[in-house]
Design an enzyme around this catalytic site. Structure first.
Site, mmCIF file in Angstrom:
data_model
loop_
_atom_site.group_PDB
_atom_site.id
_atom_site.type_symbol
_atom_site.label_atom_id
_atom_site.label_comp_id
_atom_site.label_asym_id
_atom_site.label_seq_id
_atom_site.Cartn_x
_atom_site.Cartn_y
_atom_site.Cartn_z
ATOM 1 C CD GLU A 200 38.719 -18.570 -12.577
ATOM 2 O OE1 GLU A 200 38.097 -17.799 -13.306
ATOM 3 O OE2 GLU A 200 38.175 -19.545 -12.012
ATOM 4 C CG HIS A 208 26.373 -24.375 -11.095
ATOM 5 N ND1 HIS A 208 27.080 -24.707 -12.233
ATOM 6 C CD2 HIS A 208 25.320 -23.641 -11.524
ATOM 7 C CE1 HIS A 208 26.459 -24.196 -13.295
ATOM 8 N NE2 HIS A 208 25.400 -23.539 -12.883
ATOM 9 C CE LYS A 237 24.074 -26.552 -15.095
ATOM 10 N NZ LYS A 237 23.607 -25.396 -15.900
ATOM 11 C CD GLU A 275 27.143 -22.062 -15.868
ATOM 12 O OE1 GLU A 275 28.394 -22.101 -15.811
ATOM 13 O OE2 GLU A 275 26.452 -22.962 -16.380
ATOM 14 C CD GLU A 288 31.712 -22.076 -18.079
ATOM 15 O OE1 GLU A 288 32.650 -22.832 -17.805
ATOM 16 O OE2 GLU A 288 30.744 -22.436 -18.771
ATOM 17 C CG ASN A 290 25.592 -21.224 -19.827
ATOM 18 O OD1 ASN A 290 26.721 -21.462 -20.233
ATOM 19 N ND2 ASN A 290 25.157 -21.655 -18.653
ATOM 20 N NE ARG A 292 22.998 -24.014 -23.256
ATOM 21 C CZ ARG A 292 24.076 -23.893 -22.489
ATOM 22 N NH1 ARG A 292 25.004 -23.030 -22.797
ATOM 23 N NH2 ARG A 292 24.232 -24.626 -21.399
ATOM 24 C CB VAL A 295 18.577 -28.552 -19.757
ATOM 25 C CG1 VAL A 295 17.728 -29.756 -19.336
ATOM 26 C CG2 VAL A 295 19.419 -28.892 -20.972
HETATM 27 C C1 MV4 Z 1 35.795 -23.601 -10.864
HETATM 28 C C2 MV4 Z 1 35.669 -24.412 -9.715
HETATM 29 C C3 MV4 Z 1 36.302 -23.994 -8.530
HETATM 30 N N1 MV4 Z 1 37.034 -22.860 -8.516
HETATM 31 N N2 MV4 Z 1 36.524 -22.468 -10.813
HETATM 32 C C4 MV4 Z 1 33.444 -26.534 -13.815
HETATM 33 C C5 MV4 Z 1 33.106 -26.335 -15.267
HETATM 34 C C6 MV4 Z 1 33.069 -24.910 -15.444
HETATM 35 N N3 MV4 Z 1 31.683 -24.479 -15.240
HETATM 36 C C7 MV4 Z 1 33.967 -24.354 -14.401
HETATM 37 N N4 MV4 Z 1 33.939 -25.336 -13.331
HETATM 38 C C8 MV4 Z 1 34.493 -25.063 -12.134
HETATM 39 N N5 MV4 Z 1 35.202 -23.934 -12.034
HETATM 40 C C9 MV4 Z 1 37.133 -22.115 -9.655
HETATM 41 N N6 MV4 Z 1 37.889 -20.987 -9.603
HETATM 42 C C10 MV4 Z 1 34.906 -25.595 -9.802
HETATM 43 C C11 MV4 Z 1 34.346 -25.927 -11.021
HETATM 44 C C12 MV4 Z 1 33.604 -27.187 -11.080
HETATM 45 C C13 MV4 Z 1 32.217 -27.156 -11.057
HETATM 46 C C14 MV4 Z 1 31.534 -25.949 -11.007
HETATM 47 C C15 MV4 Z 1 30.156 -25.975 -10.988
HETATM 48 C C16 MV4 Z 1 29.460 -27.176 -11.013
HETATM 49 C C17 MV4 Z 1 30.126 -28.358 -11.068
HETATM 50 C C18 MV4 Z 1 31.523 -28.379 -11.098
HETATM 51 C C19 MV4 Z 1 32.211 -29.584 -11.185
HETATM 52 C C20 MV4 Z 1 33.580 -29.574 -11.240
HETATM 53 C C21 MV4 Z 1 34.288 -28.374 -11.175
#
Ligand code: MV4
Length: 447
Positions: A200, A208, A237, A275, A288, A290, A292, A295
């Site tokens: 991506e 987030h 988190k 999310e 994503e 979830n 469930r 927390v």
């Molecule tokens: C991303 C992103 C930036 N751009 N996807 C982190 C784990 C999983 N939830 C996917 N994650 C991310 N995906 C794109 N295209 C940044 C993250 C990310 C992140 C996302 C939300 C909260 C904390 C994070 C910490 C590191 C990376």
């Protein structure tokens, strides 16, 4: 209505579920490992069954032992909580096959959303905005390079079987992509026995933001607003809040409608969280789902007045939702801080041990979800989270004041905790002015 629920979990979430059941007049069966003989959830449930030794794989992840415990105690249902078996397809499937109600979605939904690439494709097909990138999995480095060229660097590689930060790598150039491709595939094969990967566009410093949804088994679905969970350390988190100050009513309505519409179209039921990544232009993209309870569900409970655990149980009992979207009102502001038995000065090393002294905070709009008590021995085998402080105020400023008051009043002796670190976050200028993204802890505290 379900009559007897086995709680296939431990700690504060097991206590939270037992309390909800007690208020509903539903009998409870706790399962506990040999290390949790003196745990609060073991004491509070109507019955308790020891299901194995301390190690999770031999106890809280031991499907056979848990199913047997449910069967032998005559439970009609199982609540998995979060973590452990809460998103285990095999477990949910076995429950359905033997006629014990799994309090959660259908196992097919758990399977679908557990495959991150298929989840993204499914959400795209039902109108959820997704991050530009590969159309499904990538089959070669050559294909990855071509897609990266078209979507422009930086890009992010993600393992389809990954999630929550496992199996992801960022690449700012083709040279980095070559390395990242091999690493993600190898890591994914080792961790999940599945090396399927997708690519991506990397969204720099996103927020987030997640939407809580709730659907009954009759096609009704509502959303309960959003939670901002951007303050994370290594994808764990630390602090969550609602409402998010970067989401105005127009975006909130649009995110909620898109989420509810998607849930209805895929036929999802029970509670779930979608999310999103929100970029600096306030555009949002599916990250994503979830399947469930989370927390951080209490912050949503505080601003909506809806007991999410009770609603899960009512949905699993076959009841129709008692409210529609127009009945959902967000009042005030709620913050949650996760209190961990860890030492921030030693790289957040977990610090289990005996709690020799404990005073829990209280006051107007201050809630503690925990399973600790004075004299309790925190086991070394499990997660380091020992309590959640949740506050509810009329606005964000008042919530921050309440949280600081609660943190200041929280006395726990015998173990190290992150309480002082949490206090520093609340005093941080960028946090106070809501000027933060997922890189907040790195930018402000260098961690
Ligand atoms: C991303 C992103 C930036 N751009 N996807 C982190 C784990 C999983 N939830 C996917 N994650 C991310 N995906 C794109 N295209 C940044 C993250 C990310 C992140 C996302 C939300 C909260 C904390 C994070 C910490 C590191 C990376």
């Amino acid at each position: 209505m379900l009559k007897k629920i086995l709680i296939a979990n431990r700690g504060e979430i097991a206590v939270r579920i037992i309390r909800a059941c007690r208020e509903m007049g539903i009998r409870t069966v706790a399962i506990y490992s040999e290390a949790d003989k003196t745990a609060l959830h073991t004491k509070l449930a109507d019955e308790a069954v020891c299901i194995g030794p301390a190690k999770s794989t031999n106890s809280y992840l031991n499907i056979k032992a848990i199913i047997e415990a449910a069967y032998l105690t005559g439970c009609d249902s199982i609540h998995p909580g979060f973590g452990f078996l809460s998103e285990n397809v095999k477990f949910a499937k076995i429950c359905e096959e033997i006629g014990i109600k799994f309090i959660g979605p259908n196992y097919k939904m758990i399977e679908l959303m557990g495959n991150k690439s298929k989840a993204k494709e499914t959400m795209k097909n039902v109108g959820v905005p997704v991050v530009p990138g590969s159309d499904g999995l990538i089959s070669s480095l050559k294909e990855a390079k071509e897609i990266a060229k078209s979507i422009k660097y930086p890009v992010i590689l993600k393992a389809s079987a990954g999630g929550g930060g496992k199996g992801i790598r960022i690449a700012y150039s083709e040279e980095e992509l070559i390395k990242a491709y091999e690493v993600v595939k190898q890591e994914s094969l080792t961790s999940f026995n599945d090396d399927s990967v997708y690519i991506e566009k990397y969204i720099e410093n996103p927020r987030h933001i997640e939407i809580q949804i709730m659907a009954d088994e009759h096609g009704n679905c509502v959303h309960l607003g959003e939670r901002d969970c951007s303050i994370q350390r290594k994808n764990q988190k630390i602090l969550e809040e609602t409402p998010s100050s970067i989401i105005n009513d127009k975006i909130r309505k649009k995110m909620g409608e898109i989420a509810v519409n998607a849930i209805k179209k895929v036929g999802y039921y029970n509670v779930g969280t979608i999310e999103f990544l929100v970029d600096k232009n306030r555009d949002f993209y599916f990250m994503e789902m979830n399947t469930r309870v989370q927390v951080e569900h209490p912050v949503t409970e505080m601003v909506t007045g809806i007991d999410i655990i009770k609603e899960q149980i009512k949905i699993a009992s076959g009841e129709t939702l008692e409210f529609s979207q127009k009945d959902i009102k967000i009042t005030g502001h709620s913050l949650e801080c996760r209190v961990n038995a860890e030492n921030p000065d030693k790289n957040f090393m977990p610090c289990p041990g005996k709690i020799t002294g404990l005073h829990l905070p209280g006051g107007n709009g201050i809630r503690i979800d925990s399973a600790i008590y004075a004299g309790y021995e925190i086991p070394i085998y499990y997660d380091s989270m020992i309590a959640k402080i949740i506050v509810h105020g009329n606005n964000r400023q008042e919530s921050i004041e309440k949280m600081k008051s609660a943190l200041g009043e929280f006395i726990i002796e015998g173990v190290d905790t992150n309480i002082d670190f949490l206090y520093k976050i609340l005093e941080n200028e960028n946090f106070k002015t809501n000027n933060y993204t997922t890189s907040f802890l790195k930018d402000e505290f260098g961690i």
